[in-house]
Structures are given as structure tokens and as C-alpha cells.
Design a protein around this motif. Structure first.
Motif, PDB file in Angstrom:
ATOM      1  N   PRO A 332      18.763   3.715  69.653  1.00  0.00           N
ATOM      2  CA  PRO A 332      17.982   3.600  70.891  1.00  0.00           C
ATOM      3  C   PRO A 332      17.635   4.938  71.527  1.00  0.00           C
ATOM      4  O   PRO A 332      16.595   5.047  72.198  1.00  0.00           O
ATOM      5  N   LEU A 333      18.473   5.943  71.307  1.00  0.00           N
ATOM      6  CA  LEU A 333      18.151   7.260  71.866  1.00  0.00           C
ATOM      7  C   LEU A 333      16.847   7.776  71.258  1.00  0.00           C
ATOM      8  O   LEU A 333      16.030   8.408  71.939  1.00  0.00           O
ATOM      9  N   ALA A 334      16.664   7.491  69.958  1.00  0.00           N
ATOM     10  CA  ALA A 334      15.404   7.894  69.318  1.00  0.00           C
ATOM     11  C   ALA A 334      14.229   7.106  69.911  1.00  0.00           C
ATOM     12  O   ALA A 334      13.132   7.639  70.095  1.00  0.00           O
ATOM     13  N   VAL A 335      14.487   5.831  70.226  1.00  0.00           N
ATOM     14  CA  VAL A 335      13.436   5.019  70.861  1.00  0.00           C
ATOM     15  C   VAL A 335      13.042   5.641  72.198  1.00  0.00           C
ATOM     16  O   VAL A 335      11.846   5.776  72.524  1.00  0.00           O
ATOM     17  N   TYR A 336      14.041   6.035  72.974  1.00  0.00           N
ATOM     18  CA  TYR A 336      13.742   6.640  74.274  1.00  0.00           C
ATOM     19  C   TYR A 336      13.002   7.962  74.107  1.00  0.00           C
ATOM     20  O   TYR A 336      12.141   8.312  74.913  1.00  0.00           O
ATOM     21  N   ALA A 337      13.348   8.694  73.034  1.00  0.00           N
ATOM     22  CA  ALA A 337      12.647   9.957  72.786  1.00  0.00           C
ATOM     23  C   ALA A 337      11.162   9.693  72.513  1.00  0.00           C
ATOM     24  O   ALA A 337      10.279  10.400  73.033  1.00  0.00           O
ATOM     25  N   VAL A 338      10.896   8.662  71.706  1.00  0.00           N
ATOM     26  CA  VAL A 338       9.493   8.318  71.402  1.00  0.00           C
ATOM     27  C   VAL A 338       8.772   7.892  72.678  1.00  0.00           C
ATOM     28  O   VAL A 338       7.639   8.319  72.949  1.00  0.00           O
ATOM     29  N   ALA A 339       9.444   7.045  73.468  1.00  0.00           N
ATOM     30  CA  ALA A 339       8.821   6.582  74.715  1.00  0.00           C
ATOM     31  C   ALA A 339       8.576   7.751  75.670  1.00  0.00           C
ATOM     32  O   ALA A 339       7.546   7.797  76.358  1.00  0.00           O
ATOM     33  N   ALA A 340       9.514   8.684  75.695  1.00  0.00           N
ATOM     34  CA  ALA A 340       9.344   9.855  76.564  1.00  0.00           C
ATOM     35  C   ALA A 340       8.150  10.684  76.098  1.00  0.00           C
ATOM     36  O   ALA A 340       7.370  11.188  76.921  1.00  0.00           O
ATOM     37  N   ALA A 341       8.015  10.823  74.774  1.00  0.00           N
ATOM     38  CA  ALA A 341       6.858  11.562  74.236  1.00  0.00           C
ATOM     39  C   ALA A 341       5.564  10.865  74.634  1.00  0.00           C
ATOM     40  O   ALA A 341       4.571  11.519  75.007  1.00  0.00           O
ATOM     41  N   TRP A 342       5.573   9.551  74.562  1.00  0.00           N
ATOM     42  CA  TRP A 342       4.414   8.725  74.986  1.00  0.00           C
ATOM     43  C   TRP A 342       4.057   9.048  76.443  1.00  0.00           C
ATOM     44  O   TRP A 342       2.893   9.307  76.775  1.00  0.00           O
ATOM     45  N   LEU A 343       5.086   9.077  77.279  1.00  0.00           N
ATOM     46  CA  LEU A 343       4.847   9.352  78.699  1.00  0.00           C
ATOM     47  C   LEU A 343       4.328  10.763  78.921  1.00  0.00           C
ATOM     48  O   LEU A 343       3.439  10.995  79.750  1.00  0.00           O
ATOM     49  N   VAL A 344       4.904  11.719  78.174  1.00  0.00           N
ATOM     50  CA  VAL A 344       4.468  13.115  78.329  1.00  0.00           C
ATOM     51  C   VAL A 344       2.984  13.244  77.979  1.00  0.00           C
ATOM     52  O   VAL A 344       2.214  13.910  78.675  1.00  0.00           O
ATOM     53  N   ILE A 345       2.595  12.575  76.889  1.00  0.00           N
ATOM     54  CA  ILE A 345       1.182  12.614  76.472  1.00  0.00           C
ATOM     55  C   ILE A 345       0.283  12.073  77.584  1.00  0.00           C
ATOM     56  O   ILE A 345      -0.761  12.651  77.907  1.00  0.00           O
ATOM     57  N   LEU A 346       0.728  10.984  78.203  1.00  0.00           N
ATOM     58  CA  LEU A 346      -0.080  10.383  79.270  1.00  0.00           C
ATOM     59  C   LEU A 346      -0.079  11.244  80.524  1.00  0.00           C
ATOM     60  O   LEU A 346      -1.116  11.444  81.162  1.00  0.00           O
TER      61      LEU A 346
END
Lengths: 470, 457
Positions: A332-346
Motif C-alpha cells: 500500500p505504501l507504493a499505492v500511496y506513492a503512485v497516488a501522490a505522484a498523481w496529485l503532484v502532476i495535477l
């Protein structure tokens, strides 16, 4: 809506939201066609089904987690994290551009349908889910500690039974029963059974509970008194005639078959008490923070049950179970990392909230094309993937523009189909031309130039077009 | 929509172009770079596919085409609260297919669209006509539609032109309280009132027969009995009587609210209901007085007041008062309470009071309770403007129903005008109730059970 119920709540007229249904349908159709073809080409026909299911569950989870009703939100979180974790594990275990591309493309289509790609939705779902993960993490440790305590207690009871004989073993069992009764009294006091009962039965249920508490307290007192008597008996009558029969009884009652259920009852009672208090505290006020806390608590408890259910069968057999638990905790930490990257892009404005779904779909298909070329898959698939990326982008952004200008009410299917057919036609012509050029290039060998020179020529055309047309 | 307006035949300037293919440029660069890096010619060739889209978008051009736009507004003038259908037609009068035409009709800001959409996106072949419908809710006044805005895109959607097209046909919606109301003559109908009583006399409904007296009209002689028995007898009918009805419109500031944005206010709906009721009563030959509580006027306690009267001019005076009431209400609560009380004092002893109020607070309930002491027959007609799609709205709806029940408990007749049913149906109920009230007045002592009627808009 061509496929199933919608998960978002559109306004009649709005600048945000998802593209119109027909445009989304065109984008989804070409994307699925390319993904299915890729699965067949790589010898994995179930690629679309497997990845599509996980992507669908993940996106549906985010959409439901954004709902106001706690039950829907909890179900959303319970869907999101396991599905996203499996998705990340799937990509990490067999990393390839093709797999990443398929995941991104399908995620783009699904998030477009559910209208959950915007920063606000993702960040709110992420915030609550992170809290649920922490609660689950703590809960997992608590369950582990209880399991460890049970194991130690069983060991201690067995040790005492063998060292002190039957009376001591029975005394240990008595203490355990007393503790379990105490835990049950705690659970009866904290669980809001009276409040949950129909109003007409409040008094009746309260009476039952009072009697149950008194009975449990009496049982605990009896068990404790019996334990003390047995200890005294063990100290004073080591060579008495009752030592022999008590010894054999002691061996029986201190075995795991008896002790573990007693300990499990105690542990379950404590868990129920803690959950009841946590839910009661979280639901005491009706602001947004309390709602999130309630949802996170319930989802965290669900994660503990989920991980426990997965890991328990293997844990008892092999240490692989511990590894499985560790993976379930770390992924799940990797999932949060991906989601965080998604947010950073936005947040950085690389892609806007509105264009994220078609952008993600197109990027995924381009990634798939690169992967297909690198994996030496048929060139036609590479070209089709790129054309599909353009169609998905074109149809998606066109549908978004329609939504922004006209809202969701007017019927625009004909207009969208017209545009979609045009985009597919341009792609088909482009693919046909490029395939012919590729065939000619293959026939002429290096006569048409190296890839580097062709790439330079392409870049030159790009720069020229950008300069000429903006 | 935004964008520069253009005239027919204008070429679209560069500023009218939408940059939709920056992503394609990025894709081409990535694919070409990856192809060069991997030494894969197919990938480099694939990088030219996005350029095909970029080129198709760049070559796209558009002119503002010849489009004929027509609008028709059904039922104008319309009464307040009435859903009015608006039909918009767009015809492609060019010789080519228009792949992307988007139209937004200029709905007045003060009107709410109830159903359908004033927006459309269509592809039109030469000579083809698109027709769309939507529904707005009428509010008192005259509302002018702006010309529809039209946006056209070239093939591929790259080039955009926006313009306004004057619509032929209807360009306004008129809403009046007396819309659909039949004309009123100065003398009313041939009947003297249309409220029946138990007293025998002239009328339509059979009451009894009696022995013939000299001077009885020939059309009331029972000729059949004469033929059978040779005895002259006179037929009695239920006698129709007239009365004075005082219409009391609750126009206080608390009632200047509507069920939602663009919806008519409770005062507008009340004024509409009062207008229709007054028309029906005047046509029946009754005297009608009008009071508007919450309006500064020369009436009792400074309220708006039109004394009892009949005929066309009476209705014109009342309409003028209703229009004043629908625009603003007086803000002195104590004076408004006095106004309700004074109205009952001024009404004659045989007058009936018809209160039109949304019952959004307790003041009208207190007034109906006070009127009980004066012995007047009372009817409450209550337009429902409380939204039921919010929690607070549902709570308010419960309160309103409680007030309706409280009015009913004082012996008043209560008619709940729900949204969804035409006013005439509701007025039929209300005036039917009023007729029976007059009968009760005429024969005091009869046992009466108050009833609540429900109607809707």
C-alpha cells in the motif's frame, strides 16, 4: 450511459466533470480493442480481464470513498486499497512497458467514466484511506500481539501444568476464565446494544444485559476463587490421593484445544470493546472530520480482517505467511506513492483535472506502443496503439468540451459519433500509410535511412508544425 | 460561451482556433525519441501518426454559416407558476454539412428552466432542421429572450466561430395574474349569485313542489302534474344567492419567497389564485372586496384595500393592488397583524373571508383564529412553495402542514394548493366549499364538519 450505472454526481451544467457518454464510449472501445489485441499478441488473452477487473475495483473504490454516506465510503475504501495493491504488485512483479501502459490506459478510461481523476476527489480519498491504513496497521499489530499472547499463555499453562501438576493447571485455567469473563463484561458495557434495539425493547434488553453482567462477574469470581483454592491445594497436598487424577485432568485442560478458545473469546471481547468505543467517539459529532474518522476506523478494521483472512491459513503452515503479511503492509505504501505522484502532476498543472482521464489513457497507449515495439510485437499493433491513443485523446477532450459548454442534459450523440468516426478514420488512414511505409522500409533495408535520421526528420516536422500552427 | 463574434462569411481569425493537439506533439516527440533510442524504425514511424492528427486539426477552417433560428413560446401570456414550453429550431441553410453546431438560447436570467435544456449540440446536413424543446416556469412580468448564441466548429474541432443569431418568432414571455381568466361583465351572469341555499325559489336544482299561487311564473308550473291530476302546482328550486367575499392576500415580506431560484414567489402565486377566484366570484354576481396585508395602502391599518364591488372595474382595481403586492411588502409586523384584524372588522356580518397565504409563519393562523370570533365563514387557500428536496424544506413542510391543521381546527375550510395540479381544480374545491359555507350561514345551526382539500400546481 452505455455501460452500467454512473458513479459520479453530475450537475446539469458545469465546467468540470466527465466527457459525454458517447465520446467516452468511443475512447473506451478503441482502448479495449488495443488492450485485447495486445493480450493476444503477448500470449496472455486474460490480460484485459485481469487488469481491467483490478482497475475497475480501484476506480470504483475511489468513487465510492468520495460519497458522503459512511457505508458507501467504507465499501469504497475496502475496495480501493486491496485492488490497488494487487495492481501495483502485478506491475512490480512483472515490470514491462506493455503492462504499465495497459494499466494506465484502463485507469484513464475508468477514471473518466467515474469522474474521479480530479485532485480534490483523489486527495480526499487518499487522506481518509491513509488514516484507515494507519488504523489497520495498528490493528494488525494489536491482533498480532493478542495472537502472540495467546501462544505464550498456552505455553505458560502447559509449562505450569507439567511443573506444578494438575491443580496448578486447573488454577491457570481458572484465571484465564476469570480474565475472559472480565473482558466480556467490558464488551457488554461498551457495545451500544440498548441503543441499537428497538425503542420498545430498550428496557427488556437493558435487563438482559444487567443479568448477563452479573452472571459473568459471578463466574469470574468463582473461577478466581477456585484458582486460589487449587493453588493452595497444590502447595499443601503434593502427595495427596487427589494429585493423581488432578494431574491427568490438568494435562487435558491446559491443552491448546481448551485454552485457545478461552483466549480467543477474551481477545474478541476486547476488540469489540475497542471498536465500539472508537466508533462511538468518532460518531459523537457530525462534522466532516468525525465522519472521516468513523469511515477510517471501520475500513481499518476491515483491512485487518482482510489481511488476517489471507494470511492466517499460510501463517500456521509456513513462514511465507509472515512474508505475505509484510507484503500486504508494504505494498500500500507504493499505492500511496503512485497516488501522490498523481496529485503532484495535477497540482503542478502538468495536466488539468478535466483532461487527466483522456491524458492518462493516451499516455498509457503510447507507453504500450513503446513496450510493444521493445518486445518486438507486430508493428501493426504499435501503430494501432498510437492511433488509439490519439483517438482516445481526441474523443475524450471533445466530449469534455461538450460537457463544459452544454452540460449533461442535451442529447449530443450524433455530434459525438460524427466526430468519433472522423477521428477513427484519420487514425485508420494514418496507420495504413505508416504500415505501407514500414513495409517499404523493410523491403528497402536501410535505404530509407536509419531510425535516428527518421527520428530527426520527425522532430523537424513537429517543430515546423508547431511554429506554423501554434 | 466565450469567443469573438463573427458575421456570416467571415473567415475565422487565428484567435478562433483551439489548441487541442499539444499532447500529440508530445507523443510524437516521445515516440521519435524512443525509436531513436531503441533503434526501432517502426516506433519512429509511429511518431508520425500524431502528426496526422495535428495536421488535420491545423487544416480545419470554419466560416459562420447561414443558419435560420426560430423560437416559439407556448402560452404567452401565462399565469405565474405555469410551465411554459419553448421550442427552438435551427435550420442549416447552406449547401454543406455542418459537423458541429452548438446553440445556447438566451433564456432570461429571472426564469428557471424546469425541464429540457436550452442548449444543444448537433450536426446538420444541408437543409436539415434541428428542433429542441425546454420548459421554463412563468413569473409575473415580461421577460425578453436574448438572441441565441451559436458556435460552429470546423471538421476536427480545431477552428471555432461564435456568433449570435436573432431568432424569428417569439422573443418574450409575458406572465400576468389574469392570464387565462375569462372576461367579467359589469353585471355578472344572469344569476343572482351562484351559491345555493336551502331556501326554495328560482334556481336549477329541484327543491320541492307546492300548491300554485297566483302570480307564480309559468316556467315553474309543474305541467306534468297538471296533465295527470288536473291540479296546478309550482316547482321550487334551491335558490341561488349572492354574498360578499373578502379576499385577503398575505403579501408580507415573509411570503416573498419561492420554491427555488427562478420560481414565482408565494405572493405571486397567491395573487394569481386570488385573481382567478375573484374572477369566478364576480362572474357569479357576488360582491368582492380585496385586502393585501403587507402592502402600504389606504385600507384598514394601512393595508392595501379595495372595497366591496363587482364588475370589470372592480377586477382592474384588484389587479393593480395584486401587482403592487407582488413587488414588495410592508415591513411593519405589528401593523400587519392589525391589518388582518381590521379586515375582519370591516367585512360585513354576512361576508365570507377567503385568506390566500402560504402559511410560512404563525401570523395568518392567528388571524384565522381571531376571525372565528367575528362569526365569518372562513376559507384558507394555501399555495405550497416549500421545497421537499432538502432536510430544512421537509421540516418546514411539516410545520406548514401543522399550521394547515391548526386553521382547520378553528372551523375554517382549508385548501392546500400543492405543486402539480392546475389552479382551476383547486378553485373548484375552494369555491365549492365556499358555497356550502353560505348554505351553513343561511341555515345556522346545521352541523358542519370542516374539511381539508388538497390540490396542486
Amino acid at each position: 450511459m452505455p455501460f452500467g450505472p454512473r458513479l459520479d454526481r453530475p450537475s446539469a451544467v458545469g465546467t468540470e466533470g466527465r466527457p459525454r457518454a458517447t465520446s467516452l464510449g468511443v475512447a473506451a472501445l478503441v482502448t479495449v480493442a488495443v488492450v485485447v489485441a495486445t493480450g493476444v499478441a503477448v500470449g496472455d488473452p486474460g490480460l484485459f480481464g485481469g487488469v481491467g477487473l483490478l482497475v475497475g475495483l480501484t476506480v470504483a473504490g475511489v468513487a465510492l470513498a468520495d460519497r458522503e454516506r459512511p457505508v458507501e465510503a467504507v465499501v469504497g475504501h475496502l475496495l480501493f486499497l486491496p485492488a490497488a495493491s494487487l495492481l501495483v504488485a502485478l506491475v512490480v512483479l512483472q515490470p514491462s512497458f506493455v503492462r504499465v501502459g495497459v494499466v494506465l490506459a484502463l485507469a484513464g478510461v475508468a477514471s473518466g467514466y467515474a469522474d474521479v481523476a480530479d485532485a480534490e476527489t483523489v486527495s480526499e480519498a487518499l487522506e481518509t484511506n491513509l488514516l484507515a491504513y494507519v488504523f489497520g496497521f495498528v490493528g494488525l499489530f494489536a491482533v498480532g500481539a493478542v495472537a502472540l499472547g495467546a501462544r505464550l499463555t498456552v505455553g505458560l499453562a502447559e509449562g505450569l501444568a507439567s511443573a506444578g501438576g494438575g491443580p496448578v493447571a486447573l488454577a491457570v485455567l481458572g484465571v484465564l476464565v476469570a480474565v475472559a469473563c472480565g473482558c466480556l463484561v467490558l464488551a457488554v458495557r461498551t457495545v451500544p446494544a440498548v441503543d441499537l434495539a428497538p425503542a420498545s425493547r430498550h428496557d427488556e434488553v437493558a435487563g438482559y444485559l444487567r443479568r448477563a453482567q452479573r452472571g459473568l462477574a459471578a463466574l469470574a469470581g468463582l473461577a478466581m476463587a477456585g484458582a486460589l483454592i487449587l493453588v493452595a491445594l497444590a502447595v499443601g497436598t503434593r502427595s495427596s490421593p487427589v494429585a493423581g487424577p488432578l494431574s491427568s485432568v490438568g494435562e487435558t485442560v491446559t491443552s491448546g484445544v481448551v485454552v485457545v478458545p478461552v483466549f480467543a473469546v477474551a481477545g474478541l471481547a476486547v476488540l469489540v470493546s475497542v471498536l465500539s468505543v472508537a466508533v462511538e467517539r468518532a460518531g459523537r459529532t457530525f462534522d466532516a472530520g468525525a465522519g472521516k474518522g468513523l469511515v477510517a476506523t471501520l475500513a481499518g478494521a476491515g483491512y485487518v480482517v482482510f489481511v488476517g483472512t489471507l494470511a492466517l491459513p499460510v501463517m500456521t503452515v509456513t513462514p511465507v505467511g509472515y512474508l505475505a503479511v509484510a507484503v500486504a503492509v508494504v505494498v500500500p505504501l507504493a499505492v500511496y506513492a503512485v497516488a501522490a505522484a498523481w496529485l503532484v502532476i495535477l497540482r503542478l498543472g502538468v495536466v488539468s483535472d478535466r483532461t487527466m482521464p483522456p491524458g492518462l489513457t493516451a499516455a498509457g497507449l503510447v507507453c504500450l506502443a513503446v513496450g510493444a515495439a521493445a518486445a518486438d510485437l507486430p508493428h501493426a499493433l504499435v501503430f494501432a496503439a498510437v492511433a488509439a491513443a490519439m483517438v482516445a485523446w481526441d474523443a475524450g477532450t471533445f466530449g469534455l468540451g461538450l460537457t463544459a459548454e452544454l452540460g449533461h442534459r442535451p442529447e449530443t450523440r450524433r455530434l459525438e459519433l460524427y466526430h468519433g468516426v472522423l477521428a477513427v478514420a484519420v487514425g485508420a488512414v494514418a496507420v495504413a500509410v505508416v504500415t505501407a511505409l514500414d513495409a517499404a522500409r523493410a523491403a528497402a533495408g536501410s535505404g530509407l535511412g536509419t531510425p535516428q535520421t527518421v527520428a530527426l526528420a520527425t522532430l523537424g516536422v513537429v517543430v515546423l508544425l508547431v511554429l506554423v500552427r501554434g | 460561451m466565450t469567443g469573438d463574434d463573427s458575421r456570416p462569411g467571415d473567415r475565422v481569425p487565428v484567435g478562433g482556433r483551439r489548441a487541442r493537439w499539444r499532447g500529440a506533439v508530445a507523443a510524437a516527440v516521445v515516440l521519435a525519441g524512443a525509436g531513436a533510442w531503441l533503434g526501432d524504425g517502426a516506433l519512429v514511424l509511429a511518431g508520425t501518426i500524431p502528426l496526422a492528427y495535428l495536421a488535420s486539426g491545423s487544416l480545419s477552417a470554419v466560416e459562420v454559416p447561414e443558419l435560420a433560428v426560430e423560437r416559439s413560446v407556448a402560452a404567452s401570456p401565462a399565469p405565474p407558476g405555469r410551465p411554459v414550453g419553448v421550442t427552438l429550431s435551427v435550420t442549416n441553410e447552406t449547401e454543406r454539412t455542418l459537423s458541429d453546431v452548438r446553440v445556447v438560447d438566451g433564456v432570461p436570467d429571472d426564469l428557471a428552466v424546469l425541464d429540457g435544456s436550452p442548449r444543444a449540440g448537433v450536426a446538420l446536413e444541408p437543409g436539415e432542421t434541428w428542433t429542441g424543446e425546454y420548459t421554463v416556469v412563468a413569473r409575473r412580468g415580461e421577460y425578453r429572450f436574448d438572441p441565441p448564441r451559436v458556435r460552429v466548429r470546423g471538421t476536427g474541432g480545431g477552428a471555432v466561430a461564435t456568433t449570435t443569431r436573432p431568432a424569428e418568432g417569439d422573443d418574450r414571455l409575458v406572465c400576468r395574474f389574469d392570464a387565462e381568466a375569462p372576461p367579467v361583465t359589469d353585471e355578472g351572469t344572469d344569476h343572482i349569485g351562484q351559491l345555493s341555499s336551502d331556501d326554495p325559489g328560482a334556481g336549477l336544482t329541484f327543491h320541492s313542489s307546492r300548491e300554485y299561487r297566483h302570480g307564480d311564473p309559468a316556467d315553474r308550473i309543474n305541467w306534468r302534474q297538471y296533465a295527470k291530476r288536473g291540479e296546478l302546482a309550482t316547482v321550487n328550486y334551491e335558490q341561488w344567492v349572492s354574498t360578499t367575499v373578502v379576499l385577503v392576500l398575505d403579501a408580507r415580506p415573509a411570503c416573498q419567497v419561492g420554491a427555488g431560484p427562478g420560481r414565482p414567489s408565494a405572493v405571486e402565486l397567491g395573487a394569481y389564485a386570488a385573481t382567478q377566484a375573484m374572477t369566478a366570484l364576480l362572474r357569479a354576481g357576488h360582491d368582492v372586496a380585496v385586502a393585501a396585508v403587507g402592502v402600504d395602502g389606504s385600507g384598514p391599518a394601512g393595508t392595501g384595500w379595495v372595497g366591496p364591488g363587482r364588475g370589470r372595474e372592480q377586477r382592474e382595481r384588484a389587479l393593480s393592488l395584486f401587482e403592487t403586492a407582488s413587488e414588495a411588502g410592508g415591513s411593519n409586523p405589528e401593523r400587519n397583524r392589525r391589518g388582518f384584524r381590521k379586515v375582519a372588522e370591516l367585512a360585513g356580518p354576512d361576508a365570507e373571508l377567503l385568506l390566500v397565504s402560504p402559511l410560512l409563519d404563525d401570523v395568518p393562523v392567528e388571524a384565522v383564529t381571531e376571525w372565528q370570533a367575528f362569526g365569518h365563514a372562513r376559507t384558507v387557500l394555501s399555495p405550497d412553495v416549500v421545497p421537499d428536496n432538502t432536510v430544512s424544506g421537509r421540516v418546514e413542510a411539516v410545520r406548514r402542514r401543522t399550521r394547515l391543521a391548526r386553521c382547520q381546527s378553528t372551523g375554517a375550510r382549508v385548501v392546500d394548493w400543492r405543486r402539480g395540479t392546475p389552479l382551476p381544480v383547486v378553485l373548484d374545491h375552494a369555491l365549492d366549499v365556499a358555497a356550502r359555507d353560505v348554505e351553513e350561514f343561511a341555515h345556522a345551526g346545521a352541523s358542519v364538519t370542516p374539511t381539508t382539500r388538497e390540490g396542486g400546481r
